[in-house]
Design a protein around this motif. Sequence first.
Motif, PDB file in Angstrom:
ATOM      1  N   ILE A  29       0.833  -1.205   0.000  1.00 21.29           N
ATOM      2  CA  ILE A  29       0.000   0.000   0.000  1.00 21.29           C
ATOM      3  C   ILE A  29       0.861   1.245   0.000  1.00 21.29           C
ATOM      4  N   PHE A  30       1.917   1.245   0.797  1.00 18.17           N
ATOM      5  CA  PHE A  30       2.796   2.413   0.837  1.00 18.17           C
ATOM      6  C   PHE A  30       3.477   2.631  -0.513  1.00 18.17           C
ATOM      7  N   ALA A  31       3.878   1.541  -1.174  1.00 21.49           N
ATOM      8  CA  ALA A  31       4.595   1.667  -2.444  1.00 21.49           C
ATOM      9  C   ALA A  31       3.744   2.362  -3.503  1.00 21.49           C
ATOM     10  N   VAL A  32       2.438   2.104  -3.493  1.00 21.96           N
ATOM     11  CA  VAL A  32       1.568   2.655  -4.532  1.00 21.96           C
ATOM     12  C   VAL A  32       0.908   3.959  -4.091  1.00 21.96           C
ATOM     13  N   LEU A  33       0.419   4.030  -2.848  1.00 22.42           N
ATOM     14  CA  LEU A  33      -0.330   5.198  -2.412  1.00 22.42           C
ATOM     15  C   LEU A  33       0.516   6.207  -1.643  1.00 22.42           C
ATOM     16  N   ARG A  34       1.703   5.801  -1.192  1.00 26.32           N
ATOM     17  CA  ARG A  34       2.648   6.701  -0.525  1.00 26.32           C
ATOM     18  C   ARG A  34       2.110   7.302   0.766  1.00 26.32           C
ATOM     19  N   PHE A  35       1.451   6.477   1.568  1.00 24.09           N
ATOM     20  CA  PHE A  35       1.091   6.889   2.918  1.00 24.09           C
ATOM     21  C   PHE A  35       1.070   5.654   3.805  1.00 24.09           C
ATOM     22  N   MET A  95      -2.754  13.496   6.163  1.00 20.54           N
ATOM     23  CA  MET A  95      -4.188  13.442   6.439  1.00 20.54           C
ATOM     24  C   MET A  95      -4.720  12.022   6.269  1.00 20.54           C
ATOM     25  N   LYS A  96      -4.247  11.310   5.239  1.00 22.76           N
ATOM     26  CA  LYS A  96      -4.689   9.929   5.038  1.00 22.76           C
ATOM     27  C   LYS A  96      -4.198   9.036   6.173  1.00 22.76           C
ATOM     28  N   ALA A  97      -2.968   9.256   6.624  1.00 18.77           N
ATOM     29  CA  ALA A  97      -2.436   8.449   7.722  1.00 18.77           C
ATOM     30  C   ALA A  97      -3.257   8.645   8.985  1.00 18.77           C
ATOM     31  N   ILE A  98      -3.597   9.910   9.285  1.00 19.70           N
ATOM     32  CA  ILE A  98      -4.417  10.193  10.462  1.00 19.70           C
ATOM     33  C   ILE A  98      -5.812   9.585  10.295  1.00 19.70           C
ATOM     34  N   ARG A 166       1.979  -6.571 -12.775  1.00 24.45           N
ATOM     35  CA  ARG A 166       2.946  -5.689 -13.436  1.00 24.45           C
ATOM     36  C   ARG A 166       2.455  -4.244 -13.439  1.00 24.45           C
ATOM     37  N   SER A 167       1.135  -4.071 -13.544  1.00 26.85           N
ATOM     38  CA  SER A 167       0.583  -2.711 -13.489  1.00 26.85           C
ATOM     39  C   SER A 167       0.788  -2.092 -12.100  1.00 26.85           C
ATOM     40  N   MET A 168       0.626  -2.897 -11.060  1.00 31.79           N
ATOM     41  CA  MET A 168       0.868  -2.414  -9.703  1.00 31.79           C
ATOM     42  C   MET A 168       2.322  -1.979  -9.534  1.00 31.79           C
ATOM     43  N   ARG A 169       3.243  -2.777 -10.048  1.00 29.34           N
ATOM     44  CA  ARG A 169       4.656  -2.414  -9.944  1.00 29.34           C
ATOM     45  C   ARG A 169       4.956  -1.157 -10.748  1.00 29.34           C
ATOM     46  N   ALA A 170       4.304  -1.009 -11.915  1.00 32.63           N
ATOM     47  CA  ALA A 170       4.534   0.172 -12.741  1.00 32.63           C
ATOM     48  C   ALA A 170       4.052   1.439 -12.043  1.00 32.63           C
ATOM     49  N   VAL A 171       2.868   1.363 -11.423  1.00 30.73           N
ATOM     50  CA  VAL A 171       2.344   2.536 -10.710  1.00 30.73           C
ATOM     51  C   VAL A 171       3.218   2.868  -9.516  1.00 30.73           C
ATOM     52  N   ALA A 172       3.722   1.846  -8.830  1.00 34.20           N
ATOM     53  CA  ALA A 172       4.615   2.090  -7.689  1.00 34.20           C
ATOM     54  C   ALA A 172       5.894   2.766  -8.132  1.00 34.20           C
ATOM     55  N   ASP A 173       6.416   2.374  -9.309  1.00 28.78           N
ATOM     56  CA  ASP A 173       7.677   2.957  -9.792  1.00 28.78           C
ATOM     57  C   ASP A 173       7.484   4.368 -10.333  1.00 28.78           C
ATOM     58  N   ASN A 174       6.442   4.565 -11.165  1.00 27.29           N
ATOM     59  CA  ASN A 174       6.236   5.872 -11.790  1.00 27.29           C
ATOM     60  C   ASN A 174       4.783   5.971 -12.257  1.00 27.29           C
ATOM     61  N   PRO A 175       3.904   6.562 -11.440  1.00 28.66           N
ATOM     62  CA  PRO A 175       2.481   6.614 -11.812  1.00 28.66           C
ATOM     63  C   PRO A 175       2.204   7.415 -13.083  1.00 28.66           C
ATOM     64  N   ASP A 176       2.972   8.472 -13.319  1.00 28.15           N
ATOM     65  CA  ASP A 176       2.743   9.278 -14.527  1.00 28.15           C
ATOM     66  C   ASP A 176       3.084   8.490 -15.786  1.00 28.15           C
ATOM     67  N   LEU A 177       4.199   7.785 -15.756  1.00 28.96           N
ATOM     68  CA  LEU A 177       4.570   6.962 -16.913  1.00 28.96           C
ATOM     69  C   LEU A 177       3.582   5.823 -17.104  1.00 28.96           C
ATOM     70  N   ILE A 188      -5.653   0.934  -9.958  1.00 32.47           N
ATOM     71  CA  ILE A 188      -4.569   0.101  -9.431  1.00 32.47           C
ATOM     72  C   ILE A 188      -4.384   0.359  -7.936  1.00 32.47           C
ATOM     73  N   ALA A 189      -4.537   1.615  -7.512  1.00 32.78           N
ATOM     74  CA  ALA A 189      -4.419   1.925  -6.087  1.00 32.78           C
ATOM     75  C   ALA A 189      -5.491   1.190  -5.289  1.00 32.78           C
ATOM     76  N   LEU A 190      -6.719   1.167  -5.811  1.00 35.68           N
ATOM     77  CA  LEU A 190      -7.804   0.477  -5.120  1.00 35.68           C
ATOM     78  C   LEU A 190      -7.535  -1.036  -5.069  1.00 35.68           C
ATOM     79  N   LEU A 191      -7.027  -1.576  -6.171  1.00 40.28           N
ATOM     80  CA  LEU A 191      -6.683  -3.000  -6.201  1.00 40.28           C
ATOM     81  C   LEU A 191      -5.570  -3.308  -5.199  1.00 40.28           C
ATOM     82  N   THR A 192      -4.591  -2.412  -5.124  1.00 38.24           N
ATOM     83  CA  THR A 192      -3.473  -2.615  -4.194  1.00 38.24           C
ATOM     84  C   THR A 192      -3.963  -2.622  -2.758  1.00 38.24           C
TER      85      THR A 192
END
Length: 288
Positions: A29-35, A95-98, A166-177, A188-192
């Motif tokens: 979850i942290f890798a993709v959503l960053r919280f 805010m998400k962490a709280i 692979r899509s989850m790993r791609a979003v974790a590495d670079n969501p814009d790309l 993908i974030a919801l799936l993660t």
Amino acid sequence: MIEALLQALVNGVISGSLLALPALGFSAIFAVLRFPHFAIGALATAGAYGAWVVNARLGLPIAAGVAMAFAVAALLGAALEYGVLDRLGRGGALMKAIGSLALAMVIENVLRFAFGNDLQAFDLPLARDVVFGPIRIGPQQINNLLVALGVMAALWAFLALTPLGRSMRAVADNPDLARLKGVDPRVIALLTVAVGSGLCGVGGTLIGLDTSIDPMTGARILLSVFAAAVLGGLGSIPGAVAGAFVIGIAEELTVLALAPSYRLAVSFVVILAVLTVRPAGLLGSRAA
């Protein structure tokens, strides 16, 4: 002394395997959503109660309970992300962490209202410990270890071999790309979150099978899970597994010399020692 040390090491490996599943969920979850999703402990408890209802109330095999634990925690985690945390994300990661902390308290109290505060045990057959020389291992501990290793292997295969993984790993590495390649980061974030929460549910069930469950089961392991994820490197899937085993072994070895109440403190001493030498964690990558 040697016998006690060997027993502690075996117990630590088993304990680490149980911590690894929620630590994997936290790191994914942290890798993709960053919280930091601090509701994972409560999600682990919710999954464990789902498994308990299937096993102890409905009389179904524990395998069905584990599957139910994954489903309950995954659906609950995804619903909370979609209905609450995603909207809080506009205020930033803090805010998400709280918000996740607040949701954890809500889940724990709902479980307390629904099931009470009494300890609940799974319906398991009595069996003798397996003895290897001076080492004693409960049959359920062996089963838990095998299930945990199997789930870790399945997760690796999912991330490495399937398009969604692979899509989850791609979003974790670079969501814009990833977005340019046609991947929707929000989906993908919801799936993660669903997969990560499901892992927590399975982890909570295995811990309950080893002991028992109550509404605070997940809360008691939350700091150890967080410690394992940080030690391995936040966002690192292999790091979460490595960190969980290090924390599990460190906590069990602590009991040989200190009172059990010091177990968690020693875990954080290990974190400080490792992060002093390697700030990114055992398998984390350094920020540029």
